[in-house]
Enzyme design. Structure first.
Site, PDB file in Angstrom:
ATOM      1  N   CYS A   1       0.835  -1.207   0.000  1.00  0.00           N
ATOM      2  CA  CYS A   1       0.000   0.000   0.000  1.00  0.00           C
ATOM      3  C   CYS A   1       0.868   1.254   0.000  1.00  0.00           C
ATOM      4  O   CYS A   1       1.916   1.300   0.637  1.00  0.00           O
ATOM      5  CB  CYS A   1      -0.899  -0.005   1.232  1.00  0.00           C
TER       6      CYS A   1
ATOM      7  N   CYS B   1      -0.334   4.378   0.883  1.00  0.00           N
ATOM      8  CA  CYS B   1      -0.973   5.456   1.645  1.00  0.00           C
ATOM      9  C   CYS B   1       0.005   6.067   2.650  1.00  0.00           C
ATOM     10  O   CYS B   1       1.046   5.484   2.951  1.00  0.00           O
ATOM     11  CB  CYS B   1      -2.245   4.961   2.341  1.00  0.00           C
TER      12      CYS B   1
ATOM     13  N   CYS C   1       0.881   3.727   5.599  1.00  0.00           N
ATOM     14  CA  CYS C   1       1.806   2.636   5.287  1.00  0.00           C
ATOM     15  C   CYS C   1       3.204   3.137   4.906  1.00  0.00           C
ATOM     16  O   CYS C   1       4.195   2.458   5.148  1.00  0.00           O
ATOM     17  CB  CYS C   1       1.225   1.767   4.171  1.00  0.00           C
TER      18      CYS C   1
ATOM     19  N   HIS D   1      -5.792   4.374   5.927  1.00  0.00           N
ATOM     20  CA  HIS D   1      -5.330   3.176   5.216  1.00  0.00           C
ATOM     21  C   HIS D   1      -6.498   2.364   4.645  1.00  0.00           C
ATOM     22  O   HIS D   1      -6.472   1.978   3.476  1.00  0.00           O
ATOM     23  CB  HIS D   1      -4.464   2.264   6.095  1.00  0.00           C
TER      24      HIS D   1
HETATM   25 ZN   LIG Z   1      -1.963   1.864   3.605  1.00  0.00          ZN
END
Ligand SMILES: [Zn+2]
Length: 388
Positions: free
Chosen positions: A318, A320, A323, A349
């Site tokens: 991921c 984001c 993360c 997330h």
């Molecule tokens: Zn994430």
């Protein structure tokens, strides 16, 4: 009456999956799309700035909550829901019916509508098909939903048919009210969005013949688009997929199809495969607040002791902010310490995971490899252990 700014264009198909663009009075939405739920005019734990950063193109507002507090008339005086909450992209509002059925105290359903007491102060209210249309006109959402009667699961065929037929009668009343609202013939309503579209809702529980009858009856009333309601209410996933599969053929291919209140990441993929274009669900936001994270490798529960010194991001796949920046160990610490930031970071997330899943679905359809995407998606999730 001037032409509505609402339209839908399918740009790609792959099997029964469709990719398209839904245009509303506040802009376009690439479909299939997931709508984060902004219950009280806010998606819990995060800001609109976060949502925009995640690429959310449309959010959902709950009519029941906004009607009771701060009130749709007040929101209308403040310029409508978009201006009031500071969100300039599309908004869909539900009819309020689902919350009346699930939240309100001492509700009574009759032919006229649903009488209920507010869960906030016990005050008595009557939500009719006309009232639900009026409230949503005051809110000025881009898409308004008709009031429907949703039955619980399981439900015998008799009561399911009765609720489906009542939903059709209510839909006719809602459409008539919408026509009057658009003609400025309802004095009690301040229209802040003259481009508001109205969607019908197919009911009929788990009975394919009722679903077909409901779909045909709804389409005959001529809504801008159609939703499938009354699923994700406790029936097994296979039953839901089957009902979706047997309902979408009766909904016009030229209009978006919205599966209400669903679901898990697997549900999104399986429903797109059966011709669905729009989704909403509280799962990514609600579960984030209890520490459950949806990842490309299954669900993880950040409270779990195994993450105490785990330096990996929640989802290595991921991109984001959560993360990119934080470890499972830190997120677990925040959660156990009761820091409010835990809810924000987890929500950020989970919504990114849902919105990114939709982006990957759209790309797969455009490149006509949705079927291989679907298989890989399920295989990856099923290989992994999921936290309890
Ligand atoms: Zn994430």
């Amino acid at each position: 009456m001037s032409e509505l700014p609402f339209s839908f264009h399918v740009t790609h198909t792959d099997g029964r999956a469709r990719r398209g663009t839904m245009t509303t009075a506040h802009g376009a939405v690439e479909t299939p799309a997931f709508m984060p739920v902004g219950t009280q005019g806010a998606v819990k734990a995060i800001t609109h700035r976060d949502l925009e950063g995640l690429g959310a193109e449309i959010i959902l507002g709950n009519t029941y909550h906004l009607y009771l507090r701060p009130g749709d008339d007040r929101i209308a005086r403040l310029g409508g829901l978009h201006r009031f909450i500071g969100w300039s992209r599309p908004i869909l509002t539900d009819s309020g019916g689902y919350q009346v059925f699930s939240l309100a105290a001492r509700r009574r359903i009759g032919e006229d509508g649903a009488e209920f007491r507010s869960h906030l102060d016990g005050s008595l209210h009557l939500l009719t098909p006309e009232k639900a249309a009026d409230i949503q006109a005051n809110l000025g959402s881009d898409i308004a939903m008709v009031l429907d009667e949703c039955v619980a699961h399981p439900c015998e065929a008799g009561p399911a048919a009765a609720a489906m037929n009542r939903t059709l009668r209510w839909a006719a009343r809602a459409r008539e009210r919408m026509v009057a609202i658009r003609a400025n013939a309802v004095d009690s309503v301040a229209v802040s969005n003259s481009g508001q579209a109205q969607f019908g809702i197919v009911q009929g529980s788990v009975y394919p013949e009722l679903r077909e009858e409901s779909a045909r009856g709804s389409v005959a009333l001529g809504f801008e688009a159609y939703a499938i309601g009354g699923l994700s209410v406790g029936e097994p996933p296979d039953v839901m997929y089957d009902i979706v599969s047997r309902t979408t053929p009766f909904l016009p291919a030229s209009r978006p199809r919205y599966l209400m209140g669903t679901g898990t990441p697997q549900d999104l993929v399986e429903s797109v495969a059966r011709g669905i274009d729009l989704f909403d669900c509280v799962l990514p936001t609600r579960n984030a607040r209890t520490g459950q994270l949806f990842t490309s490798e299954g669900r993880i529960n950040i409270k779990n002791a195994r993450y105490t010194e785990d330096q990996r991001p929640p989802d290595p796949a991921c991109s984001c902010y959560t993360c990119r920046t934080f470890s499972r160990a830190y997120l677990r610490h925040l959660f156990l310490a009761g820091e409010i930031g835990a809810a924000s970071l987890n929500t950020l997330h989970n919504l990114n995971f849902y919105l990114d899943t939709m982006r990957r679905i759209r790309d797969a359809i455009a490149f006509r490899r949705f079927e291989s995407f679907r298989l890989a998606f399920h295989q990856r999730l099923s290989r992994q252990a999921t936290d309890s």
